[in-house]
Design an enzyme around this catalytic site. Structure first.
Site, short mmCIF file in Angstrom:
data_model
loop_
_atom_site.label_atom_id
_atom_site.label_comp_id
_atom_site.label_asym_id
_atom_site.label_seq_id
_atom_site.Cartn_x
_atom_site.Cartn_y
_atom_site.Cartn_z
CE1 TYR A 1 -0.76 14.58 7.08
CE2 TYR A 1 0.25 12.40 7.24
CZ TYR A 1 -0.19 13.58 7.83
OH TYR A 1 -0.04 13.74 9.19
CD GLU A 2 -5.98 16.40 -1.07
OE1 GLU A 2 -6.46 16.88 -2.11
OE2 GLU A 2 -6.23 16.87 0.06
CB SER A 3 1.04 15.30 -0.87
OG SER A 3 1.41 14.75 0.39
N GLY A 4 0.06 12.02 -1.47
CA GLY A 4 0.50 10.72 -1.99
C GLY A 4 1.47 9.97 -1.11
#
Length: 257
Positions: free
Chosen positions: A51-54
């Site tokens: 996911y984009e949040s890492g």
């Protein structure tokens, strides 16, 4: 559409089936998250969800409300910073598949998430590119999931936020170290893929019960159909059961939070 499932479930299952075991997949919130987790819970248990949040190798029990949802960090193998996510994982070519959506998609799979209308005096301003341009450039391939309408599927995007194949289909020609770009567009009516020569989006599969006329009516250009046009396989009972259980758990979890 069948009484066994609705158009949203058809889209989710079709998108899930496009993922293969062992792939690394950059996941967005909403339908892409549903599809990626359905794949993980059915035919692709070793798909690596990012996911984009890492969060890396995320295995949520319920679907997140946003990329900042604690469920993602709690169930991930590890979490890295957002700059590292994009600099090393995305731009470093470490991700096989990315899911994207858009306000507009044109016949050469260019995506617009910037504005509607003229650039100097737009009718609507949209959120912008976020990480989508980097994903479309550096990820191995891109899947696009959208509801099908003339408002979304336009002849030429008002603004190209994220390049598919450019205004004439040649934007990726002879460009080194770049991903394949959009390889599959999954809508509630059909599956489209870029023509191997022109890169113009072509319908390769109609969902059960959908006609050519329905797709033509919902598309803003003279859409073409593959010579070997097929029918998208229906969701099976197991896929529907797993998907519905996942959504029911999600609704219950977030209503109690």
């Amino acid at each position: 559409m069948s009484e066994r499932y609705d158009s949203s479930e058809m889209m989710t299952v079709t998108a899930a089936r496009a993922l293969h075991n062992g792939q690394s997949c950059f996941v967005g919130i909403g339908l892409p998250s549903e599809a990626a987790n359905l794949a993980r819970l059915t035919h692709a248990p070793d798909v690596v969800l990012i996911y984009e949040s890492g969060t890396l190798q995320t295995k949520p029990e319920v679907l997140p409300l946003s990329i900042g949802d604690g469920e993602l960090c709690e169930t991930a193998l590890t979490t890295v910073s957002v700059p590292e996510m994009f600099r090393y994982w995305v731009q470093g070519g470490q991700i096989d598949v990315g899911f994207l959506g858009a306000a507009q998609v044109d016949k050469y799979a260019n995506l617009n998430t910037t504005l509607i209308g003229d650039y100097t005096q737009p009718k609507v301003r949209l959120p912008g590119g976020g990480g989508a341009p980097e994903m479309a450039t550096c990820t191995g391939e891109i899947f696009i999931t959208l509801k099908h309408s003339k408002r979304t599927f336009v002849d030429a995007a008002d603004f190209i936020t994220t390049v598919g194949f450019g205004r004439d289909g040649t934007a990726r020609d002879n460009v080194p170290n770049i991903g394949r770009g959009p390889t599959r567009i999954i809508t509630d009516l059909c599956v489209m893929q870029p023509d191997t020569q022109t890169k113009e989006l072509t319908v390769t599969s109609l969902h059960p019960g959908v006609t050519r006329a329905q797709v033509e009516e919902a598309t803003g250009w003279a859409i073409r159909f593959a010579a070997d046009l097929g029918e998208t396989p229906e969701p099976d009972d197991h896929e529907l059961e797993v998907l519905r259980d996942l959504k029911a758990r999600t609704e219950k979890h977030h209503s109690e939070a």
